[in-house]
Design an enzyme around this catalytic site. Structure first.
Site, short mmCIF file in Angstrom:
data_model
loop_
_atom_site.label_atom_id
_atom_site.label_comp_id
_atom_site.label_asym_id
_atom_site.label_seq_id
_atom_site.Cartn_x
_atom_site.Cartn_y
_atom_site.Cartn_z
N LYS A 8 36.66 48.24 35.80
CA LYS A 8 36.78 49.33 36.78
C LYS A 8 36.76 50.68 36.06
CE LYS A 8 38.92 46.17 39.97
NZ LYS A 8 39.80 45.91 41.09
N HIS A 88 30.98 45.46 45.43
CA HIS A 88 32.42 45.33 45.20
C HIS A 88 33.17 46.03 46.33
CE1 HIS A 88 36.42 45.76 43.51
NE2 HIS A 88 36.11 44.72 42.76
N GLU A 157 36.09 37.96 47.05
CA GLU A 157 37.28 38.74 46.70
C GLU A 157 37.91 39.29 47.98
OE1 GLU A 157 36.93 40.36 42.39
OE2 GLU A 157 35.91 41.76 43.70
N GLY A 163 44.27 43.84 43.44
CA GLY A 163 45.24 44.78 42.88
C GLY A 163 46.60 44.76 43.57
#
Ligand code: 13P
Length: 235
Positions: A8, A88, A157, A163
Site C-alpha cells: 500500500k 483493490h 477481499e 485493516g
C-alpha cells in the site's frame, strides 16, 4: 500456493528494496517454491531480479499521456514490471474507481500479457443483507472481465475485513471461495486481516489458493513466515 504482500502506501524506496532483498534471501536459503508477489508503492518500483513477482498496485490503461498523478505501461516497462493489481477495494471505495474503468484497465493490461490480480469484495452493509445480495454484488464485480484469462488471479477481499482485524469465519471463507470458483477457475486468494496467527488456517481452507496480505506482511519476517506456512501446507 500464492503468497502476496500489498505494501500500500508504506515503506520508502530504500525500505522496499531491503524488503525485497530479505524475501529473496529467504527464498534462496529455504528453497521454498511458492509463487510470491509483492506490490510496492508506486514511487518504490524499481528493477528487480529474482523469484518475486514485483507488481504495480495500480496503473492507468495507457502507455503514456496526460493523466496527471497516474503512471502508464511505459513507466512499468522501464522496470520490466508485468504484474498488476486491479480493483483493490481502496481504489474502488476511497478513490472512487468504477467497474467500467477497472474493466478498461483489465483489458489494456491483459493485451500486454500482464499477470493480473483482480480484487473483488463486499462492504459490510451488503454482507448484512444476506448471502443472495452479497453473491449478486460480487458477481457484478466480475462483469466485463475475461474470467478465463490465463494470467488471471482473483483476490476475494471483504471490504469490512481489510485493516480491521476482523475476518469471516473459516467456514464462510471456504463457502464463498467455492461459490466464486464457479465463476472462474483462476487461482483465488483470500485477503483481509490475514496475520501470522491466522494464515495457516486460512491457507488450509478449501477453495483458497493463497493470500493477499496488507498490514500483516509489512514486517518482512512475518511475510517470510507466511510463505513458509504456505510451503509447509503445500496443497
Ligand atoms: P490488511 O491485511 O491490512 O487487512 O489488508 C488487506 C489488503 O487490502 C491486501 O490487499
Amino acid at each position: 500456493m500464492i503468497v502476496a504482500s500489498n505494501l500500500k502506501t508504506n515503506l520508502t524506496r530504500a525500505q522496499t528494496s531491503s524488503y525485497l532483498m530479505d524475501v529473496e534471501n529467504f527464498l534462496d536459503k529455504t528453497n521454498v517454491k511458492q509463487e510470491v508477489l509483492v506490490f510496492p508503492a508506486q514511487s518504490s518500483l524499481a528493477v528487480h531480479a529474482g523469484q518475486i513477482y514485483q507488481g504495480a498496485q495500480n496503473a492507468y490503461p495507457a502507455k503514456n499521456g496526460a493523466f496527471t498523478g497516474e503512471i502508464g505501461s511505459e513507466q512499468l516497462e522501464e522496470f520490466s514490471i508485468n504484474t498488476i493489481l486491479i480493483g483493490h477495494s481502496e481504489r474502488r471505495h476511497i478513490l472512487g474507481e468504477a467497474q467500467t474503468l477497472l474493466v478498461e484497465k483489465f483489458h489494456y493490461y491483459k493485451n500486454l500479457g500482464f499477470k493480473i490480480v483482480f480484487c473483488v469484495g463486499e462492504p459490510l452493509e451488503i454482507r448484512e443483507e444476506g448471502e443472495g445480495v452479497m453473491m449478486k454484488y460480487l458477481e457484478l464485480q466480475y462483469e466485463g472481465i475475461d474470467t478465463s484469462y490465463e494470467n488471471l488471479i482473483i483476490a476475494y477481499e471483504p471490504v469490512w475485513a481489510i485493516g480491521t482485524g476482523l475476518t469471516p469465519t473459516l467456514e464462510d471463507i471456504s463457502k464463498i471461495h467455492l461459490a466464486l470458483k464457479e465463476k472462474s477457475s483462476a487461482p483465488l486468494l483470500y485477503g483481509g486481516s490475514v496475520k501470522i496467527d491466522t494464515a495457516k488456517d486460512i491457507l488450509a481452507c478449501e477453495g483458497v489458493d493463497g493470500v493477499l496480505v496488507g498490514s500483516g506482511a509489512l514486517a518482512v519476517e512475518n511475510f517470510c513466515q507466511m510463505i513458509r506456512i504456505a510451503q509447509d501446507l503445500e496443497k
